[in-house]
Design an enzyme around this catalytic site. Sequence first.
Site, short mmCIF file in Angstrom:
data_model
loop_
_atom_site.label_atom_id
_atom_site.label_comp_id
_atom_site.label_asym_id
_atom_site.label_seq_id
_atom_site.Cartn_x
_atom_site.Cartn_y
_atom_site.Cartn_z
N PHE A 141 40.89 17.04 -26.86
CA PHE A 141 41.30 15.79 -26.22
C PHE A 141 41.56 14.74 -27.30
O PHE A 141 40.71 14.50 -28.16
CB PHE A 141 40.22 15.28 -25.27
CG PHE A 141 40.64 14.04 -24.53
CD1 PHE A 141 41.51 14.12 -23.45
CD2 PHE A 141 40.20 12.79 -24.93
CE1 PHE A 141 41.93 12.98 -22.78
CE2 PHE A 141 40.61 11.64 -24.27
CZ PHE A 141 41.48 11.73 -23.19
N ASP A 226 39.62 14.00 -35.60
CA ASP A 226 39.53 13.02 -34.52
C ASP A 226 38.05 12.73 -34.29
O ASP A 226 37.34 13.51 -33.67
CB ASP A 226 40.19 13.58 -33.25
CG ASP A 226 40.10 12.59 -32.08
OD1 ASP A 226 39.29 11.65 -32.15
OD2 ASP A 226 40.83 12.79 -31.09
N LYS A 255 36.09 4.16 -29.77
CA LYS A 255 34.87 4.18 -28.96
C LYS A 255 33.73 3.35 -29.57
O LYS A 255 33.72 2.14 -29.43
CB LYS A 255 34.46 5.62 -28.66
CG LYS A 255 35.43 6.31 -27.68
CD LYS A 255 34.82 7.46 -26.92
CE LYS A 255 35.70 7.90 -25.76
NZ LYS A 255 36.56 9.03 -26.04
C1 LIG Z 1 38.03 9.14 -25.90
C2 LIG Z 1 38.75 9.97 -26.91
C3 LIG Z 1 40.08 9.69 -27.27
C4 LIG Z 1 40.91 8.62 -26.59
O1 LIG Z 1 40.42 7.34 -26.79
P1 LIG Z 1 40.98 6.14 -25.87
O2 LIG Z 1 40.30 4.94 -26.41
O3 LIG Z 1 40.61 6.48 -24.46
O4 LIG Z 1 42.45 6.11 -26.04
C5 LIG Z 1 40.65 10.45 -28.28
N1 LIG Z 1 39.96 11.42 -28.88
C6 LIG Z 1 38.70 11.74 -28.56
C7 LIG Z 1 38.00 12.83 -29.29
C8 LIG Z 1 38.05 11.04 -27.55
O5 LIG Z 1 36.80 11.36 -27.20
#
Ligand SMILES: *Cc1c(COP(=O)(O)O)cnc(C)c1O
Length: 406
Positions: A141, A226, A255
């Site tokens: 994700f 990421d 986050k």
């Molecule tokens: C939450 C998340 C995203 C997306 O972040 P947003 O602030 O919702 O755009 C991308 N990568 C990972 C691993 C995430 O947990």
Amino acid sequence: MSVEQAPVQRADFDQVMVPNYAPAAFIPVRGAGSRVWDQSGRELIDFAGGIAVNVLGHAHPALVGALTEQANKLWHVSNVFTNEPALRLAHKLVDATFAERAFFCNSGAEANEAAFKLARRVAHDRFGPEKHEIIATVNSFHGRTLFTVSVGGQPKYSDGFGPKITGISHVPYNDLEALKAQISDKTCAVVIEPIQGESGVVPADVAYLQGARELCDKHNALLIFDEVQTGVGRTGELFAYMHYGVTPDILSSAKSLGGGFPIGAMLTTEALAKHLAVGTHGTTYGGNPLACAVANAVLDVVNTPEVLAGVKAKHQKFKARLEQIGEKYGLFTQVRGIGLLIGCVLTDAWKGKAKDVFNAAEKEGLMVLQAGPDVVRFAPSLVVEDADIDEGLDRFERAAAELTQA
Ligand SMILES: *Cc1c(COP(=O)(O)O)cnc(C)c1O
């Protein structure tokens, strides 16, 4: 001075909001530390942390202080001008990590968008247009923009929106042989979550990340981590790459970075950063003084030996009790994760029913998360009090008892 406001309730959501979410039946109105109160005054313990965002809980005095101080000074100037909080934050991140340059934006998806665009730009400049392929992992994700859902390994998020971004392939996670078979001299980047968060809290193996690093070096591809969910203390290190001892070329963060105030960051080296020359990429709000002032305060508190060591200690406390509860009620086969990103894998009898566990916990006054249908996820504040952990897990045990006896 307070202005009279019209009363609103959960039912209004269905009247005035786009129906892309299905929020819980109650509306939180106030928080302090790891406790939250809803409209009726009911108190809940928060082990969800706003999906791994509220890294210091709710209304932490250092963050409230930083935000209000900056709110009285300067909110926004655009990137036509730089600002002091952004420069201080960049210095802090550069001093604390492999990175030599920072780019600020407003979300995880935007941080990844910048990371992917940078990787493609570097390959384009250095090797030409053929080298543009991105390898990501199945079930990964990376956000909800079209580029990030295309890179993300979950067709349910990318199907049905017309043509996707092309030049992207997906290989099974933690499978070095599959990556080896896919990577080529056309690969510009490999992107990996050090722990797959949304799809079940699955930590990478050390050998997998080490192997990915070697393969990228061999093929002149960039390694992108990421760390939107794993970064800023979540694993007990400032970033998860430090836990693994494998350094990426580009890292995305968001986050926890803002502790609840929207901010994202892409971190990289000077040699790569220079490919995003003036005018190649940008954002209006990214790096605004309010967000950066809060993120500075987050890092000042989180990046300390006490808080990071506390994460490791609290992990043990959660894991021991969750394993005990899981066994007693036949709920979990495994409790996995690192630091305060914990996933409890449901047994066959409860497979697909993470939402039922979520609902049962809520009834007992506890906020937890799902990570897909088969995993119950915990992502509490990194400074959650031991007494709140005990009380929250007591509530969780009552929920487990209620659920399994029903
Ligand atoms: C939450 C998340 C995203 C997306 O972040 P947003 O602030 O919702 O755009 C991308 N990568 C990972 C691993 C995430 O947990």
